[in-house]
Design a protein around this motif. Sequence first.
Motif, short mmCIF file in Angstrom:
data_model
loop_
_atom_site.label_atom_id
_atom_site.label_comp_id
_atom_site.label_asym_id
_atom_site.label_seq_id
_atom_site.Cartn_x
_atom_site.Cartn_y
_atom_site.Cartn_z
N GLU A 89 0.82 -1.22 0.00
CA GLU A 89 0.00 0.00 0.00
C GLU A 89 0.85 1.26 0.00
O GLU A 89 0.45 2.29 -0.55
N LEU A 90 2.00 1.21 0.65
CA LEU A 90 2.87 2.40 0.73
C LEU A 90 3.65 2.65 -0.55
O LEU A 90 4.12 3.77 -0.78
N TYR A 91 3.86 1.62 -1.37
CA TYR A 91 4.70 1.73 -2.57
C TYR A 91 4.25 2.93 -3.44
O TYR A 91 3.06 3.13 -3.61
N PRO A 92 5.16 3.76 -3.94
CA PRO A 92 6.61 3.54 -4.04
C PRO A 92 7.43 3.98 -2.82
O PRO A 92 8.65 3.87 -2.85
N SER A 93 6.80 4.53 -1.81
CA SER A 93 7.56 4.87 -0.60
C SER A 93 7.92 3.59 0.14
O SER A 93 7.20 2.58 0.08
N SER A 94 9.04 3.62 0.88
CA SER A 94 9.43 2.47 1.70
C SER A 94 8.93 2.66 3.12
O SER A 94 8.44 3.75 3.49
N LEU A 95 9.06 1.63 3.93
CA LEU A 95 8.66 1.72 5.34
C LEU A 95 9.41 2.83 6.06
O LEU A 95 8.86 3.53 6.91
N SER A 96 10.70 2.99 5.74
CA SER A 96 11.51 4.00 6.42
C SER A 96 11.22 5.40 5.90
O SER A 96 11.46 6.40 6.60
N GLU A 97 10.72 5.52 4.68
CA GLU A 97 10.41 6.83 4.09
C GLU A 97 9.02 7.31 4.49
O GLU A 97 8.78 8.52 4.56
N ALA A 98 8.12 6.40 4.74
CA ALA A 98 6.73 6.78 5.07
C ALA A 98 6.66 7.36 6.48
O ALA A 98 7.45 7.00 7.36
N PRO A 99 5.74 8.29 6.72
CA PRO A 99 5.56 8.81 8.09
C PRO A 99 5.21 7.67 9.04
O PRO A 99 4.37 6.82 8.71
N PRO A 100 5.85 7.60 10.20
CA PRO A 100 5.54 6.51 11.14
C PRO A 100 4.07 6.49 11.55
O PRO A 100 3.52 5.42 11.84
N GLU A 101 3.42 7.66 11.55
CA GLU A 101 1.99 7.73 11.89
C GLU A 101 1.16 6.95 10.86
O GLU A 101 0.18 6.28 11.22
N LYS A 102 1.55 7.06 9.60
CA LYS A 102 0.83 6.36 8.54
C LYS A 102 1.02 4.85 8.69
O LYS A 102 0.06 4.07 8.54
N VAL A 103 2.24 4.43 9.02
CA VAL A 103 2.52 3.00 9.21
C VAL A 103 1.72 2.47 10.40
O VAL A 103 1.10 1.39 10.33
N ALA A 104 1.70 3.25 11.49
CA ALA A 104 0.96 2.84 12.68
C ALA A 104 -0.53 2.73 12.39
O ALA A 104 -1.22 1.81 12.87
N GLU A 105 -1.04 3.65 11.59
CA GLU A 105 -2.47 3.63 11.22
C GLU A 105 -2.81 2.36 10.44
O GLU A 105 -3.84 1.71 10.68
N LEU A 106 -1.93 1.99 9.51
CA LEU A 106 -2.17 0.79 8.70
C LEU A 106 -2.09 -0.48 9.56
O LEU A 106 -2.86 -1.43 9.35
N ILE A 107 -1.18 -0.49 10.52
CA ILE A 107 -1.08 -1.63 11.43
C ILE A 107 -2.37 -1.80 12.21
O ILE A 107 -2.93 -2.91 12.34
N SER A 108 -2.88 -0.70 12.73
CA SER A 108 -4.12 -0.73 13.51
C SER A 108 -5.31 -1.19 12.65
O SER A 108 -6.14 -2.00 13.09
N LYS A 109 -5.34 -0.71 11.42
CA LYS A 109 -6.42 -1.06 10.50
C LYS A 109 -6.43 -2.56 10.19
O LYS A 109 -7.49 -3.19 10.10
N LYS A 110 -5.26 -3.14 10.04
CA LYS A 110 -5.17 -4.53 9.60
C LYS A 110 -5.18 -5.54 10.75
O LYS A 110 -5.48 -6.72 10.55
#
Length: 484
Positions: free
Chosen positions: A390-411
């Motif tokens: 879902e984040l592509y083309p951004s990587s996990l390290s490039e994406a805002p940590p808030e966005k990553v945390a939101e996706l974790i919570s969603k899934k």
Amino acid sequence: MKITRGGRLSGDLTPEVADFTSSSKHDIYIADEVVEINLAHTLCLVQAGIISREDGRLLAKVLKEIKISEIPPDMEDIHMVIESELIRKLGEELGGKIHTGKSRNDQVATALRMRLRKFIIDICTSLIELQQALLRKSEDYTNAVMPGYTHLQHAQPTSLSHYLLAYFDMFDRHLERLLSCYKRVNLSPMGAAALAGTGYPIDRLKLAEYLGFEGLIENTLDAVSTRDFSLETVSALTIMMVDVSRIAEEIIIWASNEFGYVNLPDEHSSTSSIMPQKKNPVTAEVLRAKCGDALGDLVSMVTIMKSLPLAYNLDMQELTPHLWNACEVSKKSLKILTDLITKMQFNEERMRSSAVKGSSVATELADMLVRHLGLPFRTAHRVVGEIIKELYPSSLSEAPPEKVAELISKKTGKKLEIQLVQSATDPTFNINIRSTIGGPASKEIERMISARRELLKRTKSYVDALSARLLEKSALLRSLIDSL
């Protein structure tokens, strides 16, 4: 050549046949060793009462004067060159006694082992120098973060030190293999004569000691028949050259514009005859190719030996050039690689920037879900894979940590703290949490560097002692000869 043909055979070989069957082109490698063997044999002939002390002294005097820089093309081999010289200066009545109780079969097998053990010591010394260069670079770049690869795709973050220490350990195993070969190379065939030993009371153990050997190839038929010591050594060298080729390939890739991890020294680069911008990694390219030389030599040697009946066959003569070539190629390649690694400079900023891309932190993020959310690893693996998609083309390290945390919570329906997400997606955190033995964590890198520094000291002392022992035994032989 004629000194071996005067009885059973008439006439001489045609020049074409003589050239075709002669080993003179490659015997220069063992010229000094054959002289030394003849000196030791002379001493044993005197000690056994087979020749007089005066005869031994005269033979030794001429032998010590022999200096061979090339072998005449009309001579069959180095052994006949030396015997012919003795007969020329002393006459056959005395010079013809040198071959009493020995054969070219045991003499050449002995000379090969003597020359090969020197090569092994030289190559081991070069390996130690390469390891020292790798260790110095590891110390220089302990904080250099880079992506580790599988399938040449970003896999997990590691450090340049960790990477270089991996090659250090690979080359240490090559060194161990060669030192193991040395033990079997450093056994004497001398006294085996043609294949059945000799009826003269020559002391094989003393002869071995005079020549610096640690023991005997006891069975006389085995002693002159085997070339397994050559095959084993070149096998070890070929395995070593595979890793020379691998690190050369990495350097070539890392020096490309697409990677930009390393700046090659000008003295190891070339440019184009038409494209003025080019800086080609020619040294690394030739190093990569040289593995083919060693492998080709090994295949040729095994093929030559595979169907030979016992004992000696002239086919074995064709094996020797491959032995020397493999040794020369390996020795030179190590020297060149050591200089290249010493002078290379790494682009730490580019390496770290690359580590941020490609989501190489994904494994640690999955591990974080296991540790803190209690997910099974396979579930965490799938969740992180979906997030990356879902984040592509951004990587996990490039994406805002808030966005990553939101996706974790969603899934998952569970919340992972932002601070934990930031840690999991930080390449340096990824490296330092992997602190198991041999891992890339900075403390473990420090321990490994220290341990390998001590290992190198011990290994260098051991190799230096092997060399010193050969010099000591050679000096002792000369002293005993001088006392005749």
